[in-house]
Design a protein around this motif. Structure first.
Motif, PDB file in Angstrom:
ATOM      1  N   CYS A 139     -44.059  48.468 -15.815  1.00  0.00           N
ATOM      2  CA  CYS A 139     -42.940  48.413 -14.878  1.00  0.00           C
ATOM      3  C   CYS A 139     -42.715  46.958 -14.454  1.00  0.00           C
ATOM      4  CB  CYS A 139     -43.202  49.302 -13.664  1.00  0.00           C
ATOM      5  SG  CYS A 139     -44.518  48.669 -12.572  1.00  0.00           S
ATOM      6  N   PRO A 140     -41.557  46.643 -13.854  1.00  0.00           N
ATOM      7  CA  PRO A 140     -41.272  45.260 -13.446  1.00  0.00           C
ATOM      8  C   PRO A 140     -42.317  44.657 -12.513  1.00  0.00           C
ATOM      9  CG  PRO A 140     -39.261  46.549 -13.402  1.00  0.00           C
ATOM     10  CD  PRO A 140     -40.379  47.516 -13.670  1.00  0.00           C
ATOM     11  N   GLU A 191     -44.106  41.058 -12.788  1.00  0.00           N
ATOM     12  CA  GLU A 191     -44.016  40.133 -11.646  1.00  0.00           C
ATOM     13  C   GLU A 191     -45.399  39.584 -11.278  1.00  0.00           C
ATOM     14  OE1 GLU A 191     -42.974  40.490  -6.914  1.00  0.00           O
ATOM     15  OE2 GLU A 191     -41.785  41.693  -8.314  1.00  0.00           O
ATOM     16  N   ASN A 245     -36.411  37.155 -16.554  1.00  0.00           N
ATOM     17  CA  ASN A 245     -36.125  38.432 -15.918  1.00  0.00           C
ATOM     18  C   ASN A 245     -37.301  39.377 -16.101  1.00  0.00           C
ATOM     19  OD1 ASN A 245     -35.122  40.807 -14.931  1.00  0.00           O
ATOM     20  ND2 ASN A 245     -33.323  40.886 -16.252  1.00  0.00           N
ATOM     21  N   THR A 246     -37.960  39.731 -15.002  1.00  0.00           N
ATOM     22  CA  THR A 246     -39.144  40.594 -15.084  1.00  0.00           C
ATOM     23  C   THR A 246     -38.778  42.020 -15.496  1.00  0.00           C
ATOM     24  OG1 THR A 246     -38.964  40.991 -12.697  1.00  0.00           O
ATOM     25  CG2 THR A 246     -40.508  39.302 -13.415  1.00  0.00           C
ATOM     26  N   GLU A 247     -37.496  42.354 -15.452  1.00  0.00           N
ATOM     27  CA  GLU A 247     -37.082  43.702 -15.870  1.00  0.00           C
ATOM     28  C   GLU A 247     -37.196  43.877 -17.387  1.00  0.00           C
ATOM     29  OE1 GLU A 247     -35.993  46.102 -13.824  1.00  0.00           O
ATOM     30  OE2 GLU A 247     -36.023  44.958 -11.953  1.00  0.00           O
ATOM     31  N   THR A 248     -37.082  42.775 -18.135  1.00  0.00           N
ATOM     32  CA  THR A 248     -37.012  42.894 -19.597  1.00  0.00           C
ATOM     33  C   THR A 248     -38.367  43.118 -20.252  1.00  0.00           C
ATOM     34  OG1 THR A 248     -37.216  40.498 -19.907  1.00  0.00           O
ATOM     35  CG2 THR A 248     -34.989  41.391 -19.654  1.00  0.00           C
ATOM     36  N   THR A 266     -39.570  46.667 -20.920  1.00  0.00           N
ATOM     37  CA  THR A 266     -38.701  47.263 -21.934  1.00  0.00           C
ATOM     38  C   THR A 266     -39.094  46.789 -23.328  1.00  0.00           C
ATOM     39  OG1 THR A 266     -36.874  47.348 -20.357  1.00  0.00           O
ATOM     40  CG2 THR A 266     -36.323  47.549 -22.682  1.00  0.00           C
TER      41      THR A 266
END
Length: 424
Positions: free
Chosen positions: A326-327, A331, A343-346, A349
């Motif tokens: 997960c983000p 992080e 971008n920690t969201e990527t 994924t």
């Protein structure tokens, strides 16, 4: 009509097909990705700008680069003063060996077309690395290194599993050019290994940590560029294997809550796969996550699997996919200087997508010892209590002062209460 005659004709026809099947070489190292894998991620296996080798040769969308490949070949031939006939003859003598490097029969290219294709692609690659190594060789009409600077985009195509030339022909052609151009000062003290590894260090090692010396060490054994990376990632000494009874690998967030600390691998360790856990500290080699990370990693996974190597990179992807689920996991690693990204969201994924194509073998997982120790550390209540105390009550100087003040006030209150009771 006599059915037996028809069956005899059919049998003869089928027998002829069986007898004329082309032989397949056991020495193949360049593969076409299996259709199920390709269908799920076609853009990760398809060259966007330049074809290298026969699999994507002649495709309409890649034809604009053919003229630039020919220009590079022209400059290469002029500089080396080797005749085109000599080079073509040199390749022709090695045609069978070259074709055997590919896992399928190259039916769409006759002998002359195949030899010409190899010379054009090899000359292009050699000239590309030479210009990168010595920028003074870049000409005014160079669309790859001058405007619009396609070298920033084109290099991804060099690392696709289907887009490879055998390294032996590149090295041999470079050596032939070097012998002929002895008087050219440019060729002094350089080799194809040197100019290629120079590009790898500056372009690939920025996001794929490898021991720099490993490139030269493994170059002579590597079949092509992707193989060079996989060989350089191999651990020098395989870890002792233990069976994982619990395949639930905890995430970075869960480990953080249990008091595990994270840091980039220290010392001389630069290999991407060197993940270690010792005395409450999980060491992960520092790496950058770029837009092309998933593309390169996916091709490394595909090649490792098809070529029959031990699944070291497969295991790394599984480990990272579990750690970064997960983000918040990403992080925490960014905060601890383990990874760098925009971008920690990527990141979850990327590794999650890659992990779907991997398989964890519980009796042959290279991080089995690391995972077992992490699980044991996480189960000890004291580690979690200590982490909770530190993260919730001593996470800032002011919070620490407040907790200490509260404790002192509590002790004073307790002392006063005891004194009052004694006085009674």
């Amino acid at each position: 009509m006599d059915v037996s005659i028809d069956m005899k004709k059919l049998a003869d026809s089928l027998s002829w097909k069986l007898e004329t099947l082309p032989p397949l070489s056991k020495d193949c190292s360049i593969y076409r990705v299996a259709e199920p894998t390709r269908c799920s991620n076609p853009r990760h296996f398809t060259p966007r700008m330049v074809s290298i080798g026969p699999f994507h040769h002649g495709k309409e969308e890649l034809k604009p680069m053919e003229e630039h490949k020919q220009r590079y070949l022209k400059y290469f031939l002029q500089r080396t003063k080797v005749s085109m006939v000599s080079f073509l003859t040199f390749i022709k003598k090695r045609e069978t060996k070259l074709r055997n490097c590919y896992a399928e029969t190259i039916r769409n290219l006759g002998s002359d077309e195949f030899v010409a294709m190899v010379l054009a692609d090899a000359g292009f690659l050699i000239e590309f690395f030479m210009r990168y190594y010595k920028p003074r060789l870049i000409t005014d009409d160079d669309r790859i290194f001058r405007k619009p600077q396609w070298h920033k985009e084109i290099w991804h195509d060099f690392l696709l599993v289907e887009n490879q030339l055998p390294l032996f022909i590149l090295k041999d052609l470079f050596d032939q050019a070097k012998i002929t151009a002895r008087e050219d000062a440019f060729y002094e003290n350089i080799s194809f290994v040197k100019i290629t590894c120079f590009w790898f260090r500056n372009h690939v090692l920025g996001f794929l940590p490898l021991d720099e010396n490993s490139l030269e060490i493994h170059f002579s054994k590597a079949e092509h560029f992707l193989d060079l990376i996989i060989l350089s990632l191999q651990p020098s000494q395989p870890r002792a294997q233990i069976i994982i009874k619990d395949q639930n690998i905890p995430s970075v967030k869960e480990l953080h809550q249990a008091g595990v600390k994270f840091k980039p691998a220290a010392g001389s360790t630069k290999n991407l796969l060197d993940i270690n856990f010792n005395q409450g500290i999980l060491e992960i080699p520092f790496f950058k996550v770029l837009d092309t990370t998933e593309l390169v990693f996916r091709n490394l996974l595909a090649f490792e699997s098809m070529h029959g190597y031990n699944g070291y990179f497969n295991d790394y992807i599984i480990m990272m996919a579990c750690l970064i689920s997960c983000p918040k996991d990403a992080e925490l690693l960014v905060q601890n200087d383990v990874i760098r990204l925009g971008n920690t969201e990527t990141v979850p994924t990327v590794f999650g997508n890659l992990g779907r194509d991997c398989t964890l073998y519980s009796d042959d997982f290279q991080y089995s010892g690391v995972v077992t120790n992490l699980q044991a550390y996480r189960k000890l209540p004291w580690h979690k209590w200590k982490a909770t105390l530190k993260q919730n009550y001593f996470n800032t100087p002011w919070a620490s002062i407040s907790v200490i003040a509260a404790v002192i006030l509590l002790l004073l209150t307790a002392t006063q209460t005891v004194s009052s009771l004694i006085a009674l």
